[in-house]
Motif scaffolding. Structure first.
Motif, PDB file in Angstrom:
ATOM      1  N   GLN A 222       7.050  23.988   4.125  1.00 56.20           N
ATOM      2  CA  GLN A 222       7.661  22.671   3.955  1.00 56.20           C
ATOM      3  C   GLN A 222       9.062  22.759   4.548  1.00 56.20           C
ATOM      4  OE1 GLN A 222       8.787  20.976  -0.024  1.00 56.20           O
ATOM      5  NE2 GLN A 222       7.167  19.516   0.509  1.00 56.20           N
ATOM      6  N   ILE A 223       9.353  21.933   5.525  1.00 57.32           N
ATOM      7  CA  ILE A 223      10.602  22.073   6.268  1.00 57.32           C
ATOM      8  C   ILE A 223      11.160  20.692   6.614  1.00 57.32           C
ATOM      9  CG2 ILE A 223       9.509  22.170   8.557  1.00 57.32           C
ATOM     10  CD1 ILE A 223      11.471  24.517   9.177  1.00 57.32           C
ATOM     11  N   ALA A 224      12.502  20.606   6.730  1.00 57.17           N
ATOM     12  CA  ALA A 224      13.144  19.326   7.051  1.00 57.17           C
ATOM     13  C   ALA A 224      14.328  19.564   7.989  1.00 57.17           C
ATOM     14  CB  ALA A 224      13.604  18.621   5.786  1.00 57.17           C
ATOM     15  N   PHE A 225      14.558  18.590   8.884  1.00 58.73           N
ATOM     16  CA  PHE A 225      15.682  18.616   9.818  1.00 58.73           C
ATOM     17  C   PHE A 225      16.397  17.266   9.773  1.00 58.73           C
ATOM     18  CE2 PHE A 225      12.585  21.651  11.389  1.00 58.73           C
ATOM     19  CZ  PHE A 225      13.367  22.766  11.710  1.00 58.73           C
ATOM     20  N   SER A 226      17.656  17.272  10.191  1.00 58.88           N
ATOM     21  CA  SER A 226      18.458  16.042  10.131  1.00 58.88           C
ATOM     22  C   SER A 226      18.118  15.065  11.245  1.00 58.88           C
ATOM     23  CB  SER A 226      19.959  16.381  10.195  1.00 58.88           C
ATOM     24  OG  SER A 226      20.245  17.126  11.379  1.00 58.88           O
TER      25      SER A 226
END
Length: 313
Positions: A222-226
């Protein structure tokens, strides 16, 4: 070692098994899973010499099993549909087993019967389904076989007895370097027991793998970027599943976990979690990669064939 090569079995024009090949090493616990009608019981009956193959071959320690009395003395088989002599008690059945199997341990049979709280001299015909399963398991283990086959191993057993039976099987495999071949209702039951697992569907072998490799070669990220990004951002990473919602993405990745984590951290994500997969999830994604739809396979089973854990056999 058990070696099956292009094993095929037909019944009245219906192909129950279609050219299945597998190798089962000594000293392992080998699990068979699949929907109802997948061919698990047929495969076990071919491996134990109950059925004769219509094509291909199956051998135990290099010897054909069908009509081979010497080789059959090395195996014990607990079928899905249990059979006891009419009116026979565990004591009477142990005498029968002792006449067939030279290494049958009557003393251990009596001791295990007491440990399970089963009546030793009462007719097994008065036993409940679970009690009959326990009795059959005790008798099979006391033959001291090199190979032991369990069809629907835990069927009818309560949680306490399931753990006890599982422990006995594992102990026999470890103490005597025996080999156990098991089918079960649930992937979750086999997950903590088996060294290898094979998935059958409609008479074919969909997947066969070491359990440890299955569980470590796939993992969830599970990963997130701006900023904005898409799947191309992860080029070079073996993605089996990619789902993006807003800035957060859920991925199923195949490969070396440490190397993948290093590569993802170098991208400076806002957040990142590495999550383990259940064995059922691993099978789902492995089969999707092979072109199978897991839900469709499970839905092939008749109504009521699913286990509590959601998997069918």
């Amino acid at each position: 070692m058990i070696q099956a090569s292009n094993l095929t079995k037909r019944f009245d024009g219906f192909t129950a098994l279609n050219e299945i090949s597998c190798t089962i090493a000594d000293g392992c616990i080998y699990g068979l899973v699949g929907s109802n009608g997948a061919g698990k019981s047929t495969l076990i009956r071919l491996m134990t010499g109950v059925y004769k193959a219509d094509g291909g071959s199956v051998a135990i320690d290099g010897e054909p099993i069908f009509d081979n009395e010497a080789t059959k003395r090395q195996i014990a088989y607990v079928p899905d549909e249990l059979y006891f002599l009419p009116g026979a008690s565990i004591k009477r059945m142990s005498e029968l087993y002792g006449a067939v199997y030279p290494d049958f341990d009557a003393k251990r049979c009596a001791e295990l019967t007491a440990s399970f709280g089963l009546p030793y001299t009462r007719s097994a015909g008065t036993f409940s389904k679970g009690m009959r399963r326990q009795a059959a398991t005790i008798l099979a283990l006391c033959t001291k076989p090199k190979y032991i086959f369990f069809d629907e191993t835990f069927d009818g057993l309560d949680p306490v007895m399931r753990n006890l039976v599982r422990g006995l099987v594992c102990q026999d495999v470890a103490d005597r370097n025996a080999t156990a071949i098991i089918t079960s209702h649930s992937l979750r039951e086999l997950e903590d027991t088996c060294d290898q697992l094979a998935l059958l569907h409609k008479g074919g072998m969909v997947l066969e793998s070491d359990v440890t490799n299955l569980k470590t070669s796939l993992f969830k990220v599970q990963i997130a970027f701006s900023g904005e990004y898409d799947r191309e951002k992860f080029a070079g990473i073996d993605l089996m599943h990619f789902a993006k919602r807003g800035s957060v993405t859920n991925m199923i990745v195949r490969g070396d976990r440490d190397e993948t984590v290093w590569r993802l951290q170098a991208m400076q994500p806002l957040l990142m979690d590495i999550l383990p997969l259940t064995l059922e999830e691993v099978f789902t994604y492995e089969m999707e990669a092979l072109g199978y739809v897991f839900d469709d396979i499970l839905n092939d089973a008749p109504t009521g064939a699913r286990s509590e854990g959601g998997a069918a056999v």
